[in-house]
Write an enzyme that holds these catalytic residues in place. Sequence first.
Site, PDB file in Angstrom:
ATOM      1  CG  ASN A 163      -2.013  -1.055   1.116  1.00 35.85           C
ATOM      2  OD1 ASN A 163      -2.433  -1.414   0.021  1.00 35.85           O
ATOM      3  ND2 ASN A 163      -2.443  -1.572   2.248  1.00 35.85           N
TER       4      ASN A 163
ATOM      5  CG  ASP B  82      -1.928   1.281  -9.635  1.00 35.54           C
ATOM      6  OD1 ASP B  82      -2.118   0.874  -8.483  1.00 35.54           O
ATOM      7  OD2 ASP B  82      -2.839   1.475 -10.449  1.00 35.54           O
TER       8      ASP B  82
ATOM      9  CG  ASP C 177      -0.263  -2.181  -6.147  1.00 30.80           C
ATOM     10  OD1 ASP C 177      -0.377  -3.046  -7.042  1.00 30.80           O
ATOM     11  OD2 ASP C 177      -1.111  -1.295  -5.977  1.00 30.80           O
TER      12      ASP C 177
ATOM     13  NE  ARG D  24       2.175 -15.091  -7.055  1.00 31.56           N
ATOM     14  CZ  ARG D  24       1.939 -15.525  -8.272  1.00 31.56           C
ATOM     15  NH1 ARG D  24       1.257 -14.765  -9.106  1.00 31.56           N
ATOM     16  NH2 ARG D  24       2.372 -16.698  -8.675  1.00 31.56           N
TER      17      ARG D  24
ATOM     18  CG  ASP E 203      -4.385  -0.946  -6.654  1.00 31.15           C
ATOM     19  OD1 ASP E 203      -3.295  -0.398  -6.452  1.00 31.15           O
ATOM     20  OD2 ASP E 203      -4.751  -1.353  -7.763  1.00 31.15           O
ATOM     21  CG  HIS E 204     -10.506  -1.122  -6.638  1.00 31.18           C
ATOM     22  ND1 HIS E 204     -10.089  -1.365  -7.922  1.00 31.18           N
ATOM     23  CD2 HIS E 204     -10.918  -2.329  -6.157  1.00 31.18           C
ATOM     24  CE1 HIS E 204     -10.245  -2.652  -8.212  1.00 31.18           C
ATOM     25  NE2 HIS E 204     -10.740  -3.252  -7.151  1.00 31.18           N
TER      26      HIS E 204
ATOM     27  CG  ASP F 206      -6.096   2.709  -9.772  1.00 34.11           C
ATOM     28  OD1 ASP F 206      -5.014   3.311  -9.681  1.00 34.11           O
ATOM     29  OD2 ASP F 206      -6.170   1.506 -10.060  1.00 34.11           O
TER      30      ASP F 206
END
Length: 411
Positions: A55, A102, A105, A110, A123-124, A127
């Site tokens: 993040n 972006d 991330d 992972r 993330d959304h 954006d």
Amino acid sequence: MPLLAYKECHILSPQQLRKLSEHKYSCFSASLLDPLLQPWWNWLVAQTPLWLAPNLITIVGLILNIVTTLILICYSPNGVEAPPRWTCALCALGLFVYQSLDSIDGKQARRTNTSSPLGELFDHGCDSISTIFVALSACISCQLGHYPNWLFFQCFCAIALFYCAHWQTYVSGTMRFGRIDVTEAQFSIIAIHLVSAALGPEIWLTKIPIVGVSWNYTILVFITFGYTLNIINFLKMFIEGGSGKNGSSVAGTSVLSPSIPLTLVVLPALIIAQKSPENIFTEHASVYILAFGMVAAKITNKLVIAHMTKAEMEYLDWSLLGPTLLFLNQYFNCILPEIWLLWFALAWGTQDLLRYCSQVCLEICQHLRIDLFRIPYSPKGSITTSVGSQSNLGADKNGGASHRKSKSKAH
């Protein structure tokens, strides 16, 4: 009484938090550029320290994108004045850095075994804010302020189509990206900035010899074509129906229900701009787009949360206070100067969005017992998997079902 106190202090209910914990990300992508960029993203994430939280990578990219765009806006607030070439080059760099960060991330999540539903939501959210600044910077860079109606159309189409991408996800449960989508749009805008930096923003106002129209009209045609493709893909949703019972949304609500919040943002924005006696949009285009963009980002975040928690979306929101005051002021023959209310709408919408996002992140962090910007432990298996997992990073652009990169339908 305890339940009432809980609602007053919390945005998400216990049921929503439980649904959020059970959320699984579903995505289908046919992007043309994503496979070509995988080697770059894989190399970049391999250079990223394991202690760097996903993040934090996202927010750093967003801040760079916002700062570079604000510098451009300072030199050309209405998209009429030609900004210095270096500001366009800076915007191109800022967008490229944001796009790259972006895209890694989720790979970092992972790689460090720190994937969580909060990563996807965060993330959304980033954006949704970036969409406003990217669209506005592109319009300024190609001098679209000379055509205010086109400037309005392009910016609000980008904002609305980003919302529609998540509307489609709310209905079907799967986020879908076409062959020409957000990555292609981002690199097209980077190209616009680079042309402006190399040849000067004025180049977009020169006439094409044979056709007789300016170059920025050519850009409008291509962008509108991209919007049309995305709208067609979006409309297929209504034919296929939702994934819920009897073709409803994931929350069991009508597939048309998300249209109400969007209408409450876009329609007043159009009416206020057209009816303004002070030409509020033409004279203060950047402030106008940012003010309404913050409201759109707020309702988009609420839609994302409604999808991830399988909950009904609320229609009214406090962020609409600014547009409402602008509308009422016009109705009563502009008792106050419109620019005062416009700046208030921007300030109110920005603080309301930041407050809402901060509170939601805090509640989710407390529920999942995680930190937002820190990995407070040695990532489990990171030493042993960090090398071996690199061969698998390309299989997923963002490296994890619950922390994939959010892509808009028109970024």
